[in-house]
Design a protein around this motif. Structure first.
Motif, PDB file in Angstrom:
ATOM      1  N   HIS A 177       0.806  -1.221   0.000  1.00 28.51           N
ATOM      2  CA  HIS A 177       0.000   0.000   0.000  1.00 28.51           C
ATOM      3  C   HIS A 177       0.842   1.275   0.000  1.00 28.51           C
ATOM      4  N   TYR A 178       1.969   1.272   0.734  1.00 27.76           N
ATOM      5  CA  TYR A 178       2.766   2.492   0.880  1.00 27.76           C
ATOM      6  C   TYR A 178       4.038   2.469   0.029  1.00 27.76           C
ATOM      7  N   PHE A 179       4.233   1.432  -0.761  1.00 27.50           N
ATOM      8  CA  PHE A 179       5.515   1.225  -1.436  1.00 27.50           C
ATOM      9  C   PHE A 179       5.874   2.371  -2.379  1.00 27.50           C
ATOM     10  N   LEU A 180       4.979   2.734  -3.293  1.00 29.94           N
ATOM     11  CA  LEU A 180       5.302   3.754  -4.292  1.00 29.94           C
ATOM     12  C   LEU A 180       5.430   5.142  -3.663  1.00 29.94           C
ATOM     13  N   SER A 181       4.569   5.447  -2.697  1.00 27.97           N
ATOM     14  CA  SER A 181       4.696   6.747  -2.035  1.00 27.97           C
ATOM     15  C   SER A 181       5.986   6.805  -1.219  1.00 27.97           C
ATOM     16  N   ALA A 182       6.403   5.651  -0.680  1.00 26.36           N
ATOM     17  CA  ALA A 182       7.669   5.608   0.054  1.00 26.36           C
ATOM     18  C   ALA A 182       8.841   5.843  -0.894  1.00 26.36           C
ATOM     19  N   LEU A 183       8.788   5.252  -2.074  1.00 19.90           N
ATOM     20  CA  LEU A 183       9.852   5.476  -3.058  1.00 19.90           C
ATOM     21  C   LEU A 183       9.943   6.949  -3.432  1.00 19.90           C
ATOM     22  N   ASP A 184       8.798   7.577  -3.667  1.00 17.67           N
ATOM     23  CA  ASP A 184       8.781   8.994  -4.039  1.00 17.67           C
ATOM     24  C   ASP A 184       9.347   9.851  -2.901  1.00 17.67           C
ATOM     25  N   SER A 185       8.930   9.560  -1.675  1.00 20.42           N
ATOM     26  CA  SER A 185       9.446  10.313  -0.521  1.00 20.42           C
ATOM     27  C   SER A 185      10.941  10.080  -0.347  1.00 20.42           C
ATOM     28  N   ALA A 186      11.380   8.854  -0.619  1.00 28.11           N
ATOM     29  CA  ALA A 186      12.799   8.532  -0.483  1.00 28.11           C
ATOM     30  C   ALA A 186      13.637   9.291  -1.502  1.00 28.11           C
ATOM     31  N   VAL A 187      13.106   9.473  -2.719  1.00 24.99           N
ATOM     32  CA  VAL A 187      13.806  10.281  -3.719  1.00 24.99           C
ATOM     33  C   VAL A 187      14.090  11.664  -3.151  1.00 24.99           C
ATOM     34  N   GLN A 188      13.070  12.264  -2.558  1.00 24.82           N
ATOM     35  CA  GLN A 188      13.212  13.625  -2.036  1.00 24.82           C
ATOM     36  C   GLN A 188      14.186  13.672  -0.857  1.00 24.82           C
ATOM     37  N   CYS A 189      14.073  12.722   0.054  1.00 22.66           N
ATOM     38  CA  CYS A 189      14.960  12.718   1.217  1.00 22.66           C
ATOM     39  C   CYS A 189      16.409  12.449   0.807  1.00 22.66           C
ATOM     40  N   ALA A 190      16.605  11.515  -0.114  1.00 22.56           N
ATOM     41  CA  ALA A 190      17.965  11.193  -0.556  1.00 22.56           C
ATOM     42  C   ALA A 190      18.613  12.405  -1.218  1.00 22.56           C
ATOM     43  N   TYR A 191      17.840  13.110  -2.039  1.00 22.74           N
ATOM     44  CA  TYR A 191      18.383  14.300  -2.694  1.00 22.74           C
ATOM     45  C   TYR A 191      18.704  15.380  -1.664  1.00 22.74           C
ATOM     46  N   PHE A 192      17.781  15.647  -0.750  1.00 26.72           N
ATOM     47  CA  PHE A 192      18.019  16.667   0.267  1.00 26.72           C
ATOM     48  C   PHE A 192      19.198  16.293   1.166  1.00 26.72           C
ATOM     49  N   ALA A 193      19.415  14.991   1.350  1.00 31.61           N
ATOM     50  CA  ALA A 193      20.520  14.534   2.193  1.00 31.61           C
ATOM     51  C   ALA A 193      21.864  14.596   1.482  1.00 31.61           C
ATOM     52  N   GLY A 194      21.838  14.831   0.168  1.00 32.71           N
ATOM     53  CA  GLY A 194      23.085  14.868  -0.590  1.00 32.71           C
ATOM     54  C   GLY A 194      23.539  13.508  -1.069  1.00 32.71           C
ATOM     55  N   ARG A 195      22.630  12.559  -1.111  1.00 37.60           N
ATOM     56  CA  ARG A 195      22.960  11.208  -1.586  1.00 37.60           C
ATOM     57  C   ARG A 195      22.549  11.103  -3.063  1.00 37.60           C
TER      58      ARG A 195
END
Length: 256
Positions: free
Chosen positions: A114-132
């Motif tokens: 249920h949360y997989f795709l929204s988690a991927l999208d959120s992870a994209v944003q967090c990874a970018y903001f984190a400098g990864r």
């Protein structure tokens, strides 16, 4: 004839608090106090969810320490994707994007659901903001494999990564180094303005050599941003993070 089960009180509380966080309506202090009292009543029947509601109330009140305490207490009753996603959202609001990414990764590791795709999208944003940068590109590629539409924010980051990654790879930058340099700047922001809405400006430059610079734009005055940047420079001087090919700075954001 099947009679539908009545909605649980804790679920109704959670729906109201999430709606308030999303800006659908405002809750004054009296309403928050009443919801906190209800959540405490639910600790016997729904101990984990009740503590999650208390954490979200603390988030609205901009009390990061209380929010973290309630989330960690909720985790003692069992982790599940909704808890992880809500915890990540709160961590991100307090500029703890690395910790937020860790919570979201746990959701992704569960596999499609249920949360997989929204988690991927959120992870994209967090990874970018984190400098990864490498991790950001990997997550974008995974989303594309599922033919999932990207949020507006993630789509903008995908376009940015098309420009940045050739430079990142040419310079041999690792996620560990760029994330560590970015986290130094985040630590300064957290000390001055824990919930500041930070924007990022990445720039590829070439003077006598190719380099990548990252500027974190903070909604503060020029003078305060300068003080924060000086503190960051002091941290950078004491660390062994290489700055010749990847440098991070703090600036004011007049547009905020």
């Amino acid at each position: 004839m099947n009679t539908p089960e009545p909605a649980r009180e804790i679920d109704m509380l959670l729906d109201r608090i999430v709606a308030a966080i999303n800006g659908i309506y405002l809750l004054d202090e009296a309403a928050l106090d009443a919801m906190a009292w209800q959540a405490k009543k639910c600790k016997r029947t729904d101990p984990g969810d009740a503590r999650m509601v208390l954490a979200l109330i603390a988030d609205i009140r901009q009390d990061g320490k209380a929010a973290e305490q309630h989330f960690e207490e909720a985790l003692r009753y069992g982790w599940y994707p909704l808890l992880g996603m809500n915890y990540a959202t709160t961590l991100r609001r307090f500029n703890r994007v690395e910790d937020a990414l860790h919570q979201i990764q746990r959701v992704i590791d569960q596999g499609p659901g249920h949360y997989f795709l929204s988690a991927l999208d959120s992870a994209v944003q967090c990874a970018y903001f984190a400098g990864r940068f490498h991790r950001t590109s990997e997550l974008i590629a995974t989303l594309c494999q599922y033919n999932a539409p990207l949020s507006r924010e993630a789509e903008a980051m995908a376009e940015t990564m098309l420009v940045l990654m050739p430079a990142v790879e040419h310079l041999g930058l690792t996620d560990e180094a760029t994330a560590a340099a970015t986290e130094q700047a985040r630590s300064v922001i957290r000390r001055f303005h824990p919930r500041a809405r930070v924007s990022i400006d990445d720039f590829i430059g070439q003077d006598d050599h190719l380099f990548l610079s990252r500027t974190l734009l903070v909604p503060v005055s020029f003078e305060e941003a300068r003080r924060m940047d000086l503190e960051l420079m002091a941290l950078q001087a004491e660390s062994d993070i290489p700055l010749s090919t990847f440098c991070v700075s703090l600036r004011d954001n007049p547009a905020a």
